[in-house]
Design an enzyme around this catalytic site. Structure first.
Site, PDB file in Angstrom:
ATOM      1  N   HIS A   9       2.583   4.741  10.510  1.00 50.65           N
ATOM      2  CA  HIS A   9       2.554   3.382   9.954  1.00 50.65           C
ATOM      3  C   HIS A   9       1.674   3.342   8.703  1.00 50.65           C
ATOM      4  CE1 HIS A   9       2.745  -1.087  10.516  1.00 50.65           C
ATOM      5  NE2 HIS A   9       1.649  -1.005   9.768  1.00 50.65           N
ATOM      6  N   GLU A  10       0.472   3.920   8.809  1.00 46.95           N
ATOM      7  CA  GLU A  10      -0.453   3.903   7.674  1.00 46.95           C
ATOM      8  C   GLU A  10      -0.007   4.836   6.557  1.00 46.95           C
ATOM      9  OE1 GLU A  10      -2.765   1.736   7.351  1.00 46.95           O
ATOM     10  OE2 GLU A  10      -2.244   0.967   9.324  1.00 46.95           O
TER      11      GLU A  10
ATOM     12  N   HIS B 239       2.436   3.109   4.353  1.00 45.17           N
ATOM     13  CA  HIS B 239       1.733   2.233   3.400  1.00 45.17           C
ATOM     14  C   HIS B 239       1.192   3.041   2.225  1.00 45.17           C
ATOM     15  CE1 HIS B 239       1.857  -1.526   5.549  1.00 45.17           C
ATOM     16  NE2 HIS B 239       1.246  -1.045   6.621  1.00 45.17           N
TER      17      HIS B 239
END
Length: 391
Positions: free
Chosen positions: A54-55, A58
């Site tokens: 998820h990170e 980003h």
């Protein structure tokens, strides 16, 4: 780009191990111990990998829009690195915000496909349960992060939309904060309604709503503070600009520091019986033998050291380490620094230095500490001129 697991991430992994040990034998009974151990390992790795993916999504998109790469840190509540990026346009902000939930949704779909395949192949109940859990984890990451609340990806998307519509970054952030407060109120109302109908799980929606409202209010105040400090740099806010020699030697014992040793508070001056330094300083930069930064120590950290341990513990033993600190330079804009300070502490020691920044010179040598009081003092003139209040 590296990924670092904090104490919170290790705690999350231990809780996952405990939950697996308690739940898996009941859900899929009759399996060998090694099978449960293997399933637990897959669950823990899958959980941490889901948070990291998820990170990472980003970070990858943020780099494409000009943001500088940073270390990705995974904690108990997820990652924090993407919240530090600054974007020149709302397009970069919303694309970066969408990337995380998109990655989580993709992992949920992939896990669901594997789960169906295992079920069709007759692999047994235990592997299917493991993949079903990973589906649930990534689906939850997707849904919660898309809520339009401060600190969540949905809140950043709302910020980008309001910014694009108004052409004003600060106004967009204030609009997003207001939407976040409404979202929080709706979650609280939904949670109370669920409890009224006998669904105890409604308490989680209520707690999430309270957290979103609190974070939204903090975001609104932060935006107004950043606006009030426009044009100011770190050197303008540093209360007592110091030479590199003033940084406290980290190898000094706590007792020597408190009694005004060679490099104690106040440049060698003794301290009063209450333990407060002469100049009212509450946080000190530490240096090593080579003059490089060794951390930051606060009076609250020193107060926790038992008197009979002060002669044996060095300042670096009780201080917040440099990797857990926010560092800055004398020429960084205050508004930009304030945005980077809005991160969760990565370690128990970092709780004492939350809201503080270690100031370094051009050679990377510590020259001072910025405290919340310095930020508050610097923002007062701008707030008086602007006359705006946080929602």
């Amino acid at each position: 780009m590296s990924v670092r697991l904090t104490f919170g991430a290790h705690l999350l992994a231990m809780l996952a191990v405990l939950a697996s040990a308690l739940i898996l034998p009941g859900v899929a009974p009759g399996r060998p111990v090694l099978a449960y151990l293997a399933a637990t390992v897959v669950l823990v790795i899958g959980l941490l990998a889901s948070l990291a993916a998820h990170e990472l999504a980003h970070a990858v998109v943020a780099r494409r829009h000009g943001a500088t790469g940073e270390e990705i840190t995974i904690g108990f509540l997820g990652g924090t690195a993407h919240g530090r990026h600054e974007f020149a346009t709302p397009r970069g902000l919303w694309r970066t915000a969408v990337a995380g939930p998109a990655a989580s949704f993709g992992l949920a779909a992939l896990s669901a496909g594997i789960m169906v395949g295992l079920a069709v192949l007759g692999a047994g109940q235990l592997p299917v349960v493991v993949m079903a859990t990973l589906v649930w984890v990534n689906a939850l990451l997707t849904v919660i992060n898309l809520l339009p609340g401060a600190g969540l990806d949905g809140g950043r998307i709302m910020h980008a939309l309001a910014w694009a519509r108004s052409g004003d970054r600060a106004r967009g952030a204030v609009v997003a904060a207001r939407v976040g407060q409404v979202t929080g109120a709706l979650l609280i109302a939904g949670g109370v309604a669920a409890l009224a109908f006998g669904y105890f799980d409604g308490v989680w929606a209520g707690l999430l709503g309270l957290a979103i409202i609190a974070a939204s209010r903090v975001q609104a105040r932060e935006v107004l503070a950043v606006t009030a400090m426009a044009g100011l740099r770190v050197r303008d806010a540093l209360a007592h600009p110091a030479s590199p020699a003033v940084a406290v030697p980290g190898w000094q014992t706590v007792q020597s520091f408190l009694t005004g040793g060679p490099a104690g508070p106040g440049g060698g001056r003794s301290m009063g019986f209450s333990g407060m330094p002469v100049y009212g300083t509450v946080a000190y930069p530490l240096r090593d033998f080579d003059g490089r930064p060794a951390g930051m120590v606060t009076l609250s950290q020193l107060a926790l050291v038992p008197p009979d341990h002060r002669d044996s513990l060095r300042l670096t033993d009780v201080a917040t380490r440099v990797p857990d600190l926010v560092t800055t330079t004398l020429d960084e804009p205050l508004g930009q620094l304030l945005g980077r300070l809005s991160i969760r502490p990565h370690s128990p020691a970092a709780v004492h230095t939350a809201g503080h920044a270690l100031v370094l010179d051009d050679d990377g040598v510590p020259v001072g500490v910025l405290t919340p009081a310095d930020f508050s003092r610097s923002s007062q003139p701008g707030r008086l001129q602007g006359g705006r209040r946080a929602p």
